[in-house]
Design an enzyme around this catalytic site. Sequence first.
Site, PDB file in Angstrom:
ATOM      1  N   GLU A   1      11.522   9.084 -38.436  1.00 23.65           N
ATOM      2  CA  GLU A   1      12.436  10.131 -37.974  1.00 23.65           C
ATOM      3  C   GLU A   1      12.122  10.497 -36.535  1.00 23.65           C
ATOM      4  O   GLU A   1      10.962  10.777 -36.209  1.00 23.65           O
ATOM      5  CB  GLU A   1      12.309  11.408 -38.826  1.00 23.65           C
ATOM      6  CG  GLU A   1      12.805  11.306 -40.239  1.00 23.65           C
ATOM      7  CD  GLU A   1      12.773  12.668 -40.938  1.00 23.65           C
ATOM      8  OE1 GLU A   1      12.777  13.710 -40.228  1.00 23.65           O
ATOM      9  OE2 GLU A   1      12.749  12.690 -42.177  1.00 23.65           O
TER      10      GLU A   1
ATOM     11  N   GLU B   1       8.221  13.792 -45.786  1.00 22.25           N
ATOM     12  CA  GLU B   1       7.392  14.718 -44.998  1.00 22.25           C
ATOM     13  C   GLU B   1       6.416  15.490 -45.893  1.00 22.25           C
ATOM     14  O   GLU B   1       6.388  16.711 -45.927  1.00 22.25           O
ATOM     15  CB  GLU B   1       8.267  15.659 -44.171  1.00 22.25           C
ATOM     16  CG  GLU B   1       8.987  14.927 -43.047  1.00 22.25           C
ATOM     17  CD  GLU B   1       9.644  15.837 -42.033  1.00 22.25           C
ATOM     18  OE1 GLU B   1       9.764  15.435 -40.859  1.00 22.25           O
ATOM     19  OE2 GLU B   1      10.064  16.958 -42.397  1.00 22.25           O
TER      20      GLU B   1
END
Length: 339
Positions: free
Chosen positions: A275, A169
């Site tokens: 995710e 991320e």
Amino acid sequence: MNRLFGSLLVLVLMISCKKSNGDGGTPNPPVTTDTLVKGADVSWVTEMEASGRKFYNSAGTQMECMALLKSLGVNTIRLRVWVNPTSSWNNAADVVAKAIRAKNLGLRIMIDFHYSDTWADPGHQTKPAAWASLDFAGLKTALATHTTDVLNQLKTAGVTPEWVQVGNETNDGMLWPDGKASTNMSNFAQLVNAGYDAVKGVFPSAKVIVHISNGYDNSLFRWMFDGLKTNGAKYDVIGMSLYPSTSNWSTYNTQCLTNMNDMVSRYGKEVMVVEVGMPWDSPTVCNSFLSDLIKSVPNKKALGILYWEPEAYNNWNGYTLGAFDNSGKPTVALNAFSN
């Protein structure tokens, strides 16, 4: 799934985990690489097991977690790597142990380097303590050395990951402040390239992923990947996270799919939702969210989706976006993977 089938899966797992390649035993299940990725990040599993948590199929039969997920249609396991965590969880040895289990089940494997001693995400990209005083050249070397070391340990164990994330991320880069993208996109691109070269040096066929969150936010993705392109970053797959609410999932899916199409056409890269998650106590809505996303992936360059820590239950570590109920059984959310 009936009790007999669940017991047979456990028996198969026990046999496969006892053998190693070349010992004359039954071969490991073949890994299928030409199907849609339907995966799960289960990095917590060893820690949960050590605390006494157990996992059960819908009939109440205890099963090993990865075997249970495979029986529900999961074909890929994702595992995070921390550099020097204060506990042993998610260090190289823990990752290798989990990866061997996945490999013995014939599951595809993704390795997710956080390049931190703890969580790396859009708000936290903290350097490992051992790297804190390094200059930028030293940071690139440390990143490459760490990546190579962990991947070589996997290789020695007979594990070949299909994908490797260089950063987690990384909405604004990683290894702050040196690799903060909004401050110095060139530095971030150089760190990505250090990871890319290290991955290819051990596993030339592994696909390298650059992963950022908010898969619905096309402007964020264009800013990041335009910047990486301008600065010569090397990678194979654009990874994204998507965590909608129970009320906006349809809108998020539409925006995410539009973004995925744009990434494919704009950069010529494969894309993957690495995710996803939704509150565990909204399993029917989560099933609809997952089913819609799975059936709507735009083209062959959209590789699939992975659920983040679905096995977390009973408020494990305060996380409530899993897909198991508080008795340790999977909810109907995961039926989306088998339908």
